[in-house]
Design a protein around this motif. Structure first.
Motif, short mmCIF file in Angstrom:
data_model
loop_
_atom_site.label_atom_id
_atom_site.label_comp_id
_atom_site.label_asym_id
_atom_site.label_seq_id
_atom_site.Cartn_x
_atom_site.Cartn_y
_atom_site.Cartn_z
N VAL A 66 -11.44 -20.83 3.85
CA VAL A 66 -10.49 -20.29 4.76
C VAL A 66 -10.52 -18.44 4.84
CG1 VAL A 66 -7.94 -20.30 5.38
CG2 VAL A 66 -8.72 -22.03 4.22
N PRO A 67 -10.65 -18.48 6.17
CA PRO A 67 -10.84 -16.73 6.15
C PRO A 67 -9.87 -15.96 5.80
CG PRO A 67 -10.98 -17.73 8.39
CD PRO A 67 -10.90 -18.96 7.42
N TYR A 68 -8.53 -16.20 5.94
CA TYR A 68 -7.33 -15.43 6.05
C TYR A 68 -6.18 -16.34 5.73
CZ TYR A 68 -4.02 -11.86 7.19
OH TYR A 68 -3.00 -11.15 6.90
N HIS A 69 -5.48 -16.08 4.86
CA HIS A 69 -4.01 -16.59 4.45
C HIS A 69 -3.23 -15.76 3.96
CE1 HIS A 69 -5.81 -17.34 0.43
NE2 HIS A 69 -4.40 -17.46 -0.01
N ILE A 70 -2.12 -16.08 3.91
CA ILE A 70 -0.88 -15.12 3.41
C ILE A 70 -0.51 -15.64 2.12
CG2 ILE A 70 1.53 -14.29 3.75
CD1 ILE A 70 -0.20 -12.87 5.68
N VAL A 71 -0.51 -14.66 1.13
CA VAL A 71 0.10 -14.93 -0.22
C VAL A 71 1.52 -14.43 -0.50
CG1 VAL A 71 -0.11 -14.35 -2.79
CG2 VAL A 71 -2.13 -14.34 -1.13
N GLU A 72 2.16 -15.29 -0.86
CA GLU A 72 3.78 -15.37 -0.88
C GLU A 72 4.19 -14.18 -1.82
OE1 GLU A 72 6.01 -18.66 -1.93
OE2 GLU A 72 4.74 -19.96 -0.82
N ASN A 73 5.18 -13.46 -1.29
CA ASN A 73 5.91 -12.30 -2.04
C ASN A 73 6.44 -12.84 -3.42
OD1 ASN A 73 5.41 -10.86 0.39
ND2 ASN A 73 7.45 -11.05 1.15
N ALA A 74 6.46 -11.91 -4.28
CA ALA A 74 7.18 -12.23 -5.50
C ALA A 74 8.49 -11.42 -5.49
CB ALA A 74 6.36 -11.34 -6.65
N PHE A 75 9.68 -11.91 -5.99
CA PHE A 75 10.89 -11.40 -6.03
C PHE A 75 11.79 -11.12 -7.22
CE2 PHE A 75 15.17 -11.14 -5.21
CZ PHE A 75 15.52 -10.06 -4.18
N TYR A 76 12.12 -10.17 -7.50
CA TYR A 76 12.73 -9.56 -8.86
C TYR A 76 14.08 -9.16 -8.63
CZ TYR A 76 7.77 -10.03 -9.99
OH TYR A 76 6.66 -10.57 -10.23
N SER A 77 15.24 -9.66 -9.34
CA SER A 77 16.44 -8.94 -9.23
C SER A 77 17.15 -9.10 -10.33
CB SER A 77 17.32 -9.89 -8.18
OG SER A 77 17.77 -10.96 -8.73
N ARG A 78 18.15 -7.93 -10.69
CA ARG A 78 18.93 -7.78 -11.70
C ARG A 78 19.68 -9.29 -11.91
NH1 ARG A 78 20.69 -4.26 -14.78
NH2 ARG A 78 19.59 -2.72 -13.78
N GLU A 79 19.95 -10.07 -10.84
CA GLU A 79 20.58 -11.29 -11.09
C GLU A 79 19.63 -12.33 -11.65
OE1 GLU A 79 21.92 -12.14 -7.16
OE2 GLU A 79 23.76 -10.84 -7.46
#
Length: 185
Positions: free
Chosen positions: A164-177
């Protein structure tokens, strides 16, 4: 990584966080940007769009370049001195986020000015876990997943398989909660 979604996800989280923690208050936001880079401009556009989509009452009080920690802290301090109503700082990158935390700490504005950012690093993960409660959340890219996918694709090419020539990698999310994610990082 979808750069717009990095900013959008932070803005979206901020909207919910503000409803819980600053109910009824207008958000007065100072932004440290790095718009000389197209990716940062897209992050900023996504951040603003999320706040608008969520119907948040907000005002952009300042928007200045400051993407290195030392420069970012000086610029953030200037913003806070110029407009004491600023209650939220957001940065389009890791260095700016660190600079904003340093500025809030040095001006003793903990509990009055809350920081949100983009990009994750060990330093920012520690700031999320710190008891001073300045940094609230950070959206980050997923370098491990990106590297894993790249090596996997290289191995597929080596075997003559279709890639697959291109795909989006999901974001990581970090919070104090959710401190366990920052600790794991």
């Amino acid at each position: 990584t979808d750069q717009s979604s990095l900013g959008y996800q932070t803005g979206e989280y901020l909207a919910g966080w503000a409803a819980r923690n600053l109910a009824g208050q207008e958000l007065v936001i100072g932004i440290l940007q790095c718009e000389r880079f197209d990716s940062c401009k897209r992050r900023g556009d996504g951040f603003r769009k999320a706040l608008s989509d969520k119907g948040v009452r907000w005002r952009e009080a300042a928007n200045q370049e400051g993407f290195m920690p030392d420069e970012g802290s000086a610029v953030a301090e200037s913003m806070l001195q110029a407009d004491p109503k600023i209650n939220i700082l957001w940065a389009e990158n890791e260095g700016g986020t660190a600079g904003e935390v340093i500025a809030v700490r040095s001006m003793n504005l903990q509990g009055k000015v809350h920081v949100f950012g983009t990009d994750i690093s060990p330093q920012l993960a520690e700031m999320l876990l710190h008891e001073e409660n300045i940094l609230q959340a950070v959206t980050g890219q997923s370098p491990y997943k990106m590297g894993f996918d790249a090596v996997h694709a290289a191995l597929q090419v080596e075997k003559g398989e279709k890639v697959v020539p291109y795909h989006i990698v999901e974001n990581a999310f970090y919070s104090r909660e959710q401190p366990e994610a920052a600790r794991k990082y």
